[in-house]
Design a protein around this motif. Structure first.
Motif, PDB file in Angstrom:
ATOM      1  N   ARG A 221       0.830  -1.212   0.000  1.00  0.00           N
ATOM      2  CA  ARG A 221       0.000   0.000   0.000  1.00  0.00           C
ATOM      3  C   ARG A 221       0.865   1.263   0.000  1.00  0.00           C
ATOM      4  NH1 ARG A 221      -3.398  -3.276   3.250  1.00  0.00           N
ATOM      5  NH2 ARG A 221      -2.368  -2.601   5.173  1.00  0.00           N
ATOM      6  N   LEU A 222       1.922   1.261   0.814  1.00  0.00           N
ATOM      7  CA  LEU A 222       2.813   2.421   0.841  1.00  0.00           C
ATOM      8  C   LEU A 222       3.511   2.605  -0.502  1.00  0.00           C
ATOM      9  CD1 LEU A 222       4.438   2.040   4.373  1.00  0.00           C
ATOM     10  CD2 LEU A 222       2.998   3.926   3.602  1.00  0.00           C
ATOM     11  N   LEU A 223       4.022   1.522  -1.041  1.00  0.00           N
ATOM     12  CA  LEU A 223       4.699   1.601  -2.330  1.00  0.00           C
ATOM     13  C   LEU A 223       3.724   2.039  -3.418  1.00  0.00           C
ATOM     14  CD1 LEU A 223       7.468   1.094  -3.566  1.00  0.00           C
ATOM     15  CD2 LEU A 223       6.796  -1.280  -3.956  1.00  0.00           C
ATOM     16  N   GLY A 224       2.498   1.547  -3.327  1.00  0.00           N
ATOM     17  CA  GLY A 224       1.492   1.920  -4.316  1.00  0.00           C
ATOM     18  C   GLY A 224       1.188   3.406  -4.302  1.00  0.00           C
ATOM     19  N   THR A 225       1.251   4.025  -3.130  1.00  0.00           N
ATOM     20  CA  THR A 225       1.021   5.467  -3.048  1.00  0.00           C
ATOM     21  C   THR A 225       2.017   6.235  -3.905  1.00  0.00           C
ATOM     22  OG1 THR A 225       0.205   5.197  -0.791  1.00  0.00           O
ATOM     23  CG2 THR A 225       0.821   7.418  -1.463  1.00  0.00           C
ATOM     24  N   MET A 226       3.266   5.781  -3.927  1.00  0.00           N
ATOM     25  CA  MET A 226       4.277   6.468  -4.730  1.00  0.00           C
ATOM     26  C   MET A 226       4.142   6.138  -6.206  1.00  0.00           C
ATOM     27  SD  MET A 226       8.460   6.485  -4.384  1.00  0.00           S
ATOM     28  CE  MET A 226       8.443   7.518  -2.905  1.00  0.00           C
ATOM     29  N   TRP A 227       4.032   4.860  -6.529  1.00  0.00           N
ATOM     30  CA  TRP A 227       4.025   4.459  -7.937  1.00  0.00           C
ATOM     31  C   TRP A 227       2.732   4.841  -8.661  1.00  0.00           C
ATOM     32  CZ3 TRP A 227       6.175  -1.274  -7.716  1.00  0.00           C
ATOM     33  CH2 TRP A 227       7.540  -1.231  -7.403  1.00  0.00           C
ATOM     34  N   SER A 228       1.639   4.986  -7.937  1.00  0.00           N
ATOM     35  CA  SER A 228       0.360   5.278  -8.595  1.00  0.00           C
ATOM     36  C   SER A 228       0.153   6.759  -8.874  1.00  0.00           C
ATOM     37  CB  SER A 228      -0.807   4.774  -7.724  1.00  0.00           C
ATOM     38  OG  SER A 228      -0.911   5.542  -6.534  1.00  0.00           O
ATOM     39  N   ALA A 229       0.968   7.611  -8.276  1.00  0.00           N
ATOM     40  CA  ALA A 229       0.775   9.059  -8.437  1.00  0.00           C
ATOM     41  C   ALA A 229       0.896   9.457  -9.905  1.00  0.00           C
ATOM     42  CB  ALA A 229       1.804   9.820  -7.603  1.00  0.00           C
ATOM     43  N   PRO A 230      -0.087  10.173 -10.456  1.00  0.00           N
ATOM     44  CA  PRO A 230      -0.007  10.626 -11.851  1.00  0.00           C
ATOM     45  C   PRO A 230       1.246  11.466 -12.081  1.00  0.00           C
ATOM     46  CG  PRO A 230      -2.225  10.916 -10.999  1.00  0.00           C
ATOM     47  CD  PRO A 230      -1.366  10.547  -9.822  1.00  0.00           C
ATOM     48  N   GLU A 231       1.862  11.259 -13.229  1.00  0.00           N
ATOM     49  CA  GLU A 231       3.059  12.004 -13.638  1.00  0.00           C
ATOM     50  C   GLU A 231       4.270  11.697 -12.766  1.00  0.00           C
ATOM     51  OE1 GLU A 231       2.655  13.906 -16.420  1.00  0.00           O
ATOM     52  OE2 GLU A 231       0.594  13.188 -16.358  1.00  0.00           O
ATOM     53  N   ALA A 232       4.255  10.576 -12.052  1.00  0.00           N
ATOM     54  CA  ALA A 232       5.386  10.260 -11.178  1.00  0.00           C
ATOM     55  C   ALA A 232       6.535   9.609 -11.920  1.00  0.00           C
ATOM     56  CB  ALA A 232       4.932   9.357 -10.035  1.00  0.00           C
ATOM     57  N   LEU A 233       6.237   8.790 -12.929  1.00  0.00           N
ATOM     58  CA  LEU A 233       7.255   7.989 -13.593  1.00  0.00           C
ATOM     59  C   LEU A 233       7.637   8.586 -14.941  1.00  0.00           C
ATOM     60  CD1 LEU A 233       5.772   4.441 -12.893  1.00  0.00           C
ATOM     61  CD2 LEU A 233       7.436   5.716 -11.530  1.00  0.00           C
ATOM     62  N   GLY A 392       0.182   2.052 -11.954  1.00  0.00           N
ATOM     63  CA  GLY A 392       1.020   3.131 -12.454  1.00  0.00           C
ATOM     64  C   GLY A 392       0.250   4.272 -13.094  1.00  0.00           C
ATOM     65  N   ASP A 393       0.464   5.511 -12.605  1.00  0.00           N
ATOM     66  CA  ASP A 393      -0.147   6.724 -13.157  1.00  0.00           C
ATOM     67  C   ASP A 393      -1.663   6.785 -12.972  1.00  0.00           C
ATOM     68  OD1 ASP A 393       2.138   8.033 -14.002  1.00  0.00           O
ATOM     69  OD2 ASP A 393       2.139   7.093 -15.977  1.00  0.00           O
ATOM     70  N   ARG A 394      -2.263   5.903 -12.210  1.00  0.00           N
ATOM     71  CA  ARG A 394      -3.721   5.830 -12.143  1.00  0.00           C
ATOM     72  C   ARG A 394      -4.317   6.466 -10.901  1.00  0.00           C
ATOM     73  NH1 ARG A 394      -5.330  -0.146 -14.613  1.00  0.00           N
ATOM     74  NH2 ARG A 394      -4.148   0.074 -16.562  1.00  0.00           N
ATOM     75  N   GLY A 395      -3.487   6.875  -9.980  1.00  0.00           N
ATOM     76  CA  GLY A 395      -4.002   7.493  -8.762  1.00  0.00           C
ATOM     77  C   GLY A 395      -4.179   6.499  -7.636  1.00  0.00           C
ATOM     78  N   SER A 396      -4.187   7.003  -6.416  1.00  0.00           N
ATOM     79  CA  SER A 396      -4.185   6.136  -5.239  1.00  0.00           C
ATOM     80  C   SER A 396      -5.476   5.341  -5.057  1.00  0.00           C
ATOM     81  CB  SER A 396      -3.923   6.969  -3.984  1.00  0.00           C
ATOM     82  OG  SER A 396      -4.924   7.978  -3.833  1.00  0.00           O
ATOM     83  N   HIS A 397      -6.562   5.744  -5.726  1.00  0.00           N
ATOM     84  CA  HIS A 397      -7.824   5.021  -5.537  1.00  0.00           C
ATOM     85  C   HIS A 397      -7.762   3.585  -6.062  1.00  0.00           C
ATOM     86  CE1 HIS A 397      -8.102   6.482  -9.693  1.00  0.00           C
ATOM     87  NE2 HIS A 397      -8.971   5.511  -9.901  1.00  0.00           N
ATOM     88  N   VAL A 398      -6.806   3.289  -6.959  1.00  0.00           N
ATOM     89  CA  VAL A 398      -6.719   1.931  -7.513  1.00  0.00           C
ATOM     90  C   VAL A 398      -5.857   1.018  -6.645  1.00  0.00           C
ATOM     91  CG1 VAL A 398      -6.988   2.851  -9.844  1.00  0.00           C
ATOM     92  CG2 VAL A 398      -4.690   2.399  -8.962  1.00  0.00           C
ATOM     93  N   VAL A 399      -5.171   1.581  -5.653  1.00  0.00           N
ATOM     94  CA  VAL A 399      -4.202   0.807  -4.890  1.00  0.00           C
ATOM     95  C   VAL A 399      -4.835  -0.330  -4.084  1.00  0.00           C
ATOM     96  CG1 VAL A 399      -2.477   0.921  -3.033  1.00  0.00           C
ATOM     97  CG2 VAL A 399      -2.499   2.659  -4.843  1.00  0.00           C
ATOM     98  N   PRO A 400      -5.937  -0.111  -3.339  1.00  0.00           N
ATOM     99  CA  PRO A 400      -6.476  -1.220  -2.532  1.00  0.00           C
ATOM    100  C   PRO A 400      -6.776  -2.480  -3.329  1.00  0.00           C
ATOM    101  CG  PRO A 400      -7.457   0.856  -1.854  1.00  0.00           C
ATOM    102  CD  PRO A 400      -6.672   1.147  -3.100  1.00  0.00           C
TER     103      PRO A 400
END
Length: 415
Positions: A221-233, A392-400
């Protein structure tokens, strides 16, 4: 974890020879050294051998790349006399193939970072050669200064730094997802930072079952917060998935399309080769995950092991390579750390060496190398790759939902 991490500056598939081959000339039998390195690292190792001076025997260097583990089962050609093993976690599985290390070298394998892997029933089976610091983040200070951010001191600050960079039109991260071990490095740092006891228990378990540990989901979940952020990668998920380790480093310092990259100390030669401004190179280490917590430090390395039967010449070469000054030529070229040594490096690597040698912090060996098949390309690598694709790039709502899917996949891998 396979040795593709060592092959980031080019391929070398032919046998390289130091001295003359006794197999060809019928002279004194050569000492064959199997390595996983190629490119710059392989050249640096030859410099180390050259620096040993005149030897009484020829030395053959056999670059095996990702197939380094086959050195223990060679049938068509003579088995190597020395294996530079990049996966210390494999040592316990090959004890029946290995000679004990002589007493005069055994203490090297009993150092605090190595004993758990190299000492079994009081006998030492490996000599450390090279240490890798896998919690290093290389970045461009000029970008940080332009945006008005500082290297993060906490995980939460890192997320804020990434947001500030993204808002300023700068992609924060370059991610080499084409090399799955980069993804496991990221995950291992997070897991070690939040649950060191779980990390240690998994590393030493006879039958590890990561899916049974709720802290695994918490780390995802923590890792997903970083990788899912739009425009992060940099380049988004699509480019990240095909990007190899050296390309991710070049993305930051050559193309300058990202601000930072999680990359070990052995990335230093690539950083130096592609940095447009040699002064625009910075490094910070993985920050603590919470206030008051210790910073995670994931460690890997190469150890010298002796397949049975050994020879006096092979023992002599191991002793020479274990001498404190033997690796000076490689240290001079950059991208090389020795456990317990804190001098002779660049300023960036000096910081890493001091962290490895100093008190405090959480030091643990690379978990994926110790999980057997669960940590390899069809295990944790694949789980994390699929996890990245889902978020990836989809926002934190997809993480759970992605975490639930990853845990299900992990259970299937465990069997």
């Amino acid at each position: 974890m396979t040795s593709s991490r060592r092959a980031f500056l080019g391929a070398a598939t032919t046998l390289l020879v130091a001295g003359c081959s006794s197999d060809v000339l019928g002279l004194r039998r050569s000492v064959r050294v199997a390595v996983s390195w190629s490119g710059q690292e392989l050249r640096a190792f030859h410099d180390v051998l050259d620096g040993l001076g005149k030897l009484d025997y020829p030395v053959e260097v056999v670059p095996l790349g990702d197939d380094i583990s086959t050195a223990f089962g060679a049938r068509s050609t003579r088995r190597p006399d020395i294996v530079m093993l990049p996966q210390p976690g494999l040592v316990p599985r090959h004890l029946h193939n290995l000679e004990p290390i002589p007493n005069d070298l055994a203490d090297r394998g009993r150092a605090h970072l190595w004993a758990e892997l190299l000492v079994h029933d009081g006998t030492t089976y490996g000599v450390p050669f090279k240490t890798a610091h896998k919690s290093a983040v290389w970045y461009r200070p000029s970008v940080f200064q332009e945006v008005g951010v500082q290297p993060p001191r906490l995980w939460s600050e890192w997320l804020e730094v990434n947001r500030s960079l993204s808002l300023a039109g700068v992609r924060p991260l370059s991610l080499a997802a084409g090399d799955g071990w980069v993804l496991t490095d990221f995950f291992e740092n997070v897991l070690l930072g939040i649950a060191p006891a779980v990390y240690s228990a998994l590393a030493t378990a006879d039958d590890p079952r990561p899916s049974r540990e709720p802290q695994i989901a918490a780390a995802l979940r923590l890792l997903g917060t970083m990788w899912s952020a739009p425009e992060a990668l940099a380049g988004g998920v699509d480019r990240s998935l095909v990007q190899q380790f050296p390309d991710a480093v070049v993305e930051v310092f050559g193309h300058r399309r990202a601000a930072m990259v999680l990359a070990s100390d052995f990335a230093e030669p690539v950083v130096r080769s592609f940095a447009a401004d040699p002064d625009d190179v910075g490094l910070f280490t993985f920050p603590p995950l919470a206030p008051g917590a210790a910073a995670p430090v994931v460690v890997a390395g190469d150890v010298m092991v002796l397949p049975k039967p050994t020879s006096d010449d092979a023992l002599d070469l191991v002793r020479r390579l274990a001498a404190p000054t033997a690796v000076d030529p490689w240290i001079k070229e950059g991208g090389f750390l020795v456990d317990g040594r804190v001098s002779g490096y660049s300023p960036e690597l000096t910081r890493l060496a001091e962290q490895l040698s100093g008190p405090g912090g959480l030091l643990q060996f690379d978990l994926s190398d110790r999980l057997g098949r669960l940590g390899d390309i069809n295990g944790l690598w694949r789980v994390l790759t699929d996890f990245l694709v889902r978020i990836g790039d989809r926002g934190s709502h997809v993480v759970p939902d992605a975490v639930d899917a990853a845990m299900t996949e992990l259970r299937a891998v465990e069997g």
